[in-house]
Design an enzyme around this catalytic site. Sequence first.
Site, PDB file in Angstrom:
ATOM      1  N   GLU A  36       0.810  -1.216   0.000  1.00 39.84           N
ATOM      2  CA  GLU A  36       0.000   0.000   0.000  1.00 39.84           C
ATOM      3  C   GLU A  36       0.844   1.266   0.000  1.00 39.84           C
ATOM      4  OE1 GLU A  36      -0.676  -2.695   1.750  1.00 39.84           O
ATOM      5  OE2 GLU A  36      -2.635  -3.295   0.996  1.00 39.84           O
ATOM      6  N   HIS A  55     -11.469  -5.662   8.672  1.00 40.07           N
ATOM      7  CA  HIS A  55     -12.139  -5.386   7.402  1.00 40.07           C
ATOM      8  C   HIS A  55     -13.411  -4.588   7.659  1.00 40.07           C
ATOM      9  CE1 HIS A  55      -9.538  -8.784   6.360  1.00 40.07           C
ATOM     10  NE2 HIS A  55      -9.664  -8.464   5.096  1.00 40.07           N
TER      11      HIS A  55
HETATM   12  C1  LIG Z   1      -1.509  -5.189   3.810  1.00 37.33           C
HETATM   13  C2  LIG Z   1      -2.589  -5.998   3.158  1.00 37.33           C
HETATM   14  N1  LIG Z   1      -3.073  -5.632   1.970  1.00 37.33           N
HETATM   15  C3  LIG Z   1      -4.063  -6.336   1.374  1.00 37.33           C
HETATM   16  C4  LIG Z   1      -4.597  -7.433   1.974  1.00 37.33           C
HETATM   17  C5  LIG Z   1      -5.749  -8.225   1.299  1.00 37.33           C
HETATM   18  N2  LIG Z   1      -5.332  -9.584   0.960  1.00 37.33           N
HETATM   19  C6  LIG Z   1      -5.605 -10.626   1.772  1.00 37.33           C
HETATM   20  S1  LIG Z   1      -4.934 -12.078   1.232  1.00 37.33           S
HETATM   21  C7  LIG Z   1      -4.302 -11.322  -0.143  1.00 37.33           C
HETATM   22  C8  LIG Z   1      -3.516 -12.120  -1.121  1.00 37.33           C
HETATM   23  C9  LIG Z   1      -2.402 -12.846  -0.427  1.00 37.33           C
HETATM   24  O1  LIG Z   1      -1.594 -13.533  -1.335  1.00 37.33           O
HETATM   25  P1  LIG Z   1      -0.401 -14.419  -0.815  1.00 37.33           P
HETATM   26  O2  LIG Z   1       0.385 -13.650   0.193  1.00 37.33           O
HETATM   27  O3  LIG Z   1       0.342 -14.924  -1.995  1.00 37.33           O
HETATM   28  O4  LIG Z   1      -1.098 -15.588  -0.012  1.00 37.33           O
HETATM   29  P2  LIG Z   1      -1.996 -16.785  -0.581  1.00 37.33           P
HETATM   30  O5  LIG Z   1      -3.404 -16.328  -0.479  1.00 37.33           O
HETATM   31  O6  LIG Z   1      -1.563 -17.051  -1.974  1.00 37.33           O
HETATM   32  O7  LIG Z   1      -1.701 -17.907   0.333  1.00 37.33           O
HETATM   33  C10 LIG Z   1      -4.615  -9.953  -0.148  1.00 37.33           C
HETATM   34  C11 LIG Z   1      -4.225  -8.988  -1.207  1.00 37.33           C
HETATM   35  C12 LIG Z   1      -4.081  -7.776   3.233  1.00 37.33           C
HETATM   36  N3  LIG Z   1      -4.574  -8.822   3.923  1.00 37.33           N
HETATM   37  N4  LIG Z   1      -3.082  -7.056   3.798  1.00 37.33           N
END
Ligand SMILES: Cc1ncc(C[n+]2csc(CCOP(=O)(O)OP(=O)(O)O)c2C)c(N)n1
Lengths: 329, 329, 348, 348
Positions: A63, A130
């Site tokens: 962000e 959230h």
């Molecule tokens: C700082 C932040 N920004 C956005 C999010 C929203 N968000 C939750 S899970 C996710 C994707 C996570 O991807 P990854 O780290 O590759 O984990 P995976 O779901 O593939 O296990 C996002 C963008 C968040 N939780 N925290």
Amino acid sequence: MAGTVETTYLGAIREALLEEMRTDESVFLLGEDIGVYGGAFKVTDGFLEEFGPERVIDTPISEAAIVGAAIGAAHMGLKPVAEMQFIDFIAPAFDMIVNFAAKSRYRTGIGAGLVIRGPCGAGARSGPFHSQSVESYFANVAGLKMVIPARAYDAKGLLRAAIRDPDPVLFFEHKFLYRRIKEELPVDEEVIVPLGQARTHREGSDLTLVTYGAMVHKSADAADRIAEEDGSEVEVIDLRTLRPLDTAAIVESVQRTGRLLVVHEAPRFGGFAGEITAQVCEEAFEWLDAPIRRVTAIDTPVPYAPTLEDYYLPGEDDIIEAARWLLAY
Amino acid sequence: MAGTVETTYLGAIREALLEEMRTDESVFLLGEDIGVYGGAFKVTDGFLEEFGPERVIDTPISEAAIVGAAIGAAHMGLKPVAEMQFIDFIAPAFDMIVNFAAKSRYRTGIGAGLVIRGPCGAGARSGPFHSQSVESYFANVAGLKMVIPARAYDAKGLLRAAIRDPDPVLFFEHKFLYRRIKEELPVDEEVIVPLGQARTHREGSDLTLVTYGAMVHKSADAADRIAEEDGSEVEVIDLRTLRPLDTAAIVESVQRTGRLLVVHEAPRFGGFAGEITAQVCEEAFEWLDAPIRRVTAIDTPVPYAPTLEDYYLPGEDDIIEAARWLLAY
Amino acid sequence: MRTLYRLLWLTRALEERLEVVFKQGHVVGGLYRSLGQEATAVGCGFALADGDWIAPSIRDLGALLARGLDPRDVIRQYTARGTSLCSGKDNTNHFTVPELGILGPISPLGTQLCVLNGVALSFRMRDQAQVCFTFQGDGASRTGTSHEGLALAAALNLPIVVVLEHNRWAFGTPSTHVAAVEKWEDVAGAYGVPAVTVDGNDVLQVYDAAAEAIARARAGDGMTILVAETYRMLGHAQHDAQKYVPEEELQAWRDHDPIRDFADYLVEFGFESDSSLEQVRSEVGAELDAAVDDVLAEGYPPAQEARTRVYDDPALDAAVPWTRGPVPGYEGLRPGITRRANAYREGA
Amino acid sequence: MRTLYRLLWLTRALEERLEVVFKQGHVVGGLYRSLGQEATAVGCGFALADGDWIAPSIRDLGALLARGLDPRDVIRQYTARGTSLCSGKDNTNHFTVPELGILGPISPLGTQLCVLNGVALSFRMRDQAQVCFTFQGDGASRTGTSHEGLALAAALNLPIVVVLEHNRWAFGTPSTHVAAVEKWEDVAGAYGVPAVTVDGNDVLQVYDAAAEAIARARAGDGMTILVAETYRMLGHAQHDAQKYVPEEELQAWRDHDPIRDFADYLVEFGFESDSSLEQVRSEVGAELDAAVDDVLAEGYPPAQEARTRVYDDPALDAAVPWTRGPVPGYEGLRPGITRRANAYREGA
Ligand SMILES: Cc1ncc(C[n+]2csc(CCOP(=O)(O)OP(=O)(O)O)c2C)c(N)n1
Ligand SMILES: Cc1ncc(C[n+]2csc(CCOP(=O)(O)OP(=O)(O)O)c2C)c(N)n1
Ligand SMILES: [Mg+2]
Ligand SMILES: [Mg+2]
């Protein structure tokens, strides 16, 4: 006369983005999952196809970098709209917003006309991370503007104004309203709502109720019930823009009603109601016939279980109770 | 009776850290340049030698990681004191503080008893990023405590209490006071000041002036001049702790004087004065004989040039003018 | 070559002047110097073309001078003149000068790269083959914003060059103490971009590597990380006597002074003579004498300036009421009734 | 071996139960699954010893079960029961359970490692040879906090193992889109720590690598990054139909199912028979049937719970006045005078 079309609050936001992007090449979007996926709430579904990857930019989860890139692009005359997937995730960008974006024009003369938008607010059973209302984090930060629409019309009109604004605008969308609010919006007419102007959502002569966001609707419902059951008329003012605040509109109403109730969804202590109270105390003190009261969330994080979240949130009954107390004072 | 020794505000902070570290092995420090260098303001000079690198931890430049590590250590029963080199650099740790530290006990039952301390405030010609007052960023965040001492005695006593506190405490030290304030502090007596209690810095019956931090001294000077020149007595209340706020002390005073002036160094809009005003409106409205007024910094970033910074900061004359206006109301 | 030498010398001489001005009490706040690191800054700044942008750290004065920044503007900035590029509102090198392609940093480290990414993005969106260039201390490389900025630049394949200034210290802490990095070049692995290490005290080596990285970025091939091995010869800022630094370490680096080394090279290989270099130095000296005199004659900004330029619309800046002074035309009286205090007295 | 299989199956079966419960409307909010990634989680969780701590991501349910977490607590959590480990105040796997060495994450990604560093620090300060273990998605690895956490752990040489779960997706975006990283192992270069890559769908390979990294950390040799090559077989959460994923990609990974592969291996090499594995599955099924029934009979927390436990001192939680309901014993009358409204009426 032009026709109208039923539009949700979310649809209005989508349209504002579409229209600004279509009419102004310098408008572009960046954020997480806004392109390939179309946005966590599907606000930008299909945008990638229409505008291409240079104007609908999927970013890494970062962000601060998103807001930073928006600042730099704004410096160069572009009009970036950055999405925070949930507004709670504005916290990691706090430094970038407060220290870089907000102070840029003051320090260097070069402004940062960008929009940071995202879903705020509770009621959707989404737990502590959230569901937050983040406006107070930024309340004391000169250089920012803050907007939070309650209606589809305003969501559309304010977002378009925000994108055109030369200063950094935080644009908070209440996720509970996304699909619950539906309005007939004009089709051919340009919907633009200037920042900094409150709106009288419901007229009344007995009590001024100042609020914003999702609480506008709860407040209006409360006002209707009071009118029906007690015969008193509560004036509901929807601030729409929190910074700059439309103090004149608040003061004018309080000078008519002599009583003020401030309602917001954020917790009470240190919430926006304090600033409103202080301004009214300064500018309309002699018109006050009763203490200024606040109805807000309780001073806790946003809890998850339905029983807890319902207790956390200010309810229609809470508003009615406070309003009656003030009316009877 | 035990003797006293002249101690600066900075020295008092240093002593509080020393005494807590000497008496409790679980107290440790982490931050940037606090070990080898002894701290940007030399608060921890010599600590590395006395306590070793396991308890005086030089970290990389990474405020989020510093606060994060403090949270984890606190979970395990240690008592971390994290230094922000300037309190402005708390901004990159905002997410960690607001979302992890503040909500931890509520969500999981496991608290985070840590202290985050650092120099705040303007007046030292340090420009927009080494001069800020950051309390309002955190005002709306349940779960945090916030302290800002104005005297050496309180700096020492409150810091010791903060370290022992089971909840996360933000401890703001006003850098302008570091070496300017000198007091005789008791040598053998344990100096501990409980959080959450305001202090009457100067008694008075005509006007309540609520303030904190460096403004306590400017306010007291203003009060003295008013007493001398006008014969009116201004009561100056030093809040010391901003959260939890000692509402009772404020209300008690306002009920005696009927008039309230709030003075703080942070900008006006969205500043802490709003919360104080709202609470007084709620609890002592009928005692008010005049509008509540605020004297604060202007709504801008902190500028650098001496002429600008002096204009930015609330001055003794500003306080006097507002106080006289209220007294004459 | 003479221009390069002139820039190196100008950087050092200007900072020395600032030190004098500081000791005379004209500098407001702190003074930061780049002694020993001039070659990195100048070599990089010199490699950029018109229209490129640069975001410096506090050690990169030379790069800004290479971009054409007037030394007067540096003195104005440090002495908080109303004529400064920030109108006296901000300090050190925190100015943004679009005409020169300078993006000023802010104090929180790591943030500037994130913002520069947006500038680079604008170049690409407008199909302009311009390049962005920035610097980052070894200390700053540990910040979250620095990481996010690098990761975004790499993911979007932006035309960016990032110089990692490995100068052995971050404020009062040795880099080895707070970073376990073995080879600073390896940092690039976290981003999937190429990295190059240069002797940051060798201006020609820096220039060559910077030019190559810039060409790569300009060709659309994305970001390069340039590790400049160098050394911070003075304390963090003027107030820091650097007592914590081992004398042998300092001495070893003193023997590798970038400006003296370059002068020796120029003379040895016949590019310049001792006297031609001496002439450069005396010209620079005269220029700076005049600059200091001029700037010190200028004043601080007028106090009211503090209220301006928070928002684009001056009406917004002016709108905040009641902050100060007498209440302008306060109409706090309710028509038809007495003031509250009086009402009470009557009612009581 | 049977325990490993049991854990793998338990993970999958529990998540399938949760899906049923979700479709019945009992889950409050979203449901996150780890289909296809069970081997990474279980292999790691199984390698830890008593007293070690673990901070999971949403894909690591298996690791928590391996640590001894009661499946009931998982169901309670998702259904927001008052009996849940968070008293219904938080969701997914956001619980911290000191007895099991579980540090719950919070939603903002990257933060949990920073906090776990503090746990690791406490082990070292107390001379305890305990180890901390955490996971991070490829997406999360781009956050500033993740970087700061890794950098601090490396600088302080903390006993930490970080698993980088390279599962090809971050929510609705392919990792290749938003990370230019070529070899995920190279991420370790930014921190100066060793890295190892394993087939994250091979539970034994994961276990071996995790055990080795843990041993390294326990011996005081610091952090290891373990890259687990795996795949997210379902959408980001229950509501995500994953329409954006190419079918061929899914199919390729379906052919490398970690649980089926492990079962085949166990049978092929004679560790288990089809029927012994079937028995494991049916035991797990019965256990989960009972668990679901029990938990669904429990209720939400009482509303008043919302006010509790913000601070350690309950008096502080209780102190906030005026937020709701009638004003308790409001004494808003000034002795000796009428209410303001009346005063005005009289005075007017
Ligand atoms: C700082 C932040 N920004 C956005 C999010 C929203 N968000 C939750 S899970 C996710 C994707 C996570 O991807 P990854 O780290 O590759 O984990 P995976 O779901 O593939 O296990 C996002 C963008 C968040 N939780 N925290
Ligand atoms: C986020 C943040 N934290 C702390 C500081 C205070 N600070 C200013 S410079 C500095 C050291 C910088 O070291 P490095 O990045 O190596 O640059 P160098 O001074 O060596 O050129 C620190 C800690 C800051 N500016 N920003
Ligand atoms: Mg350095
Ligand atoms: Mg992933």
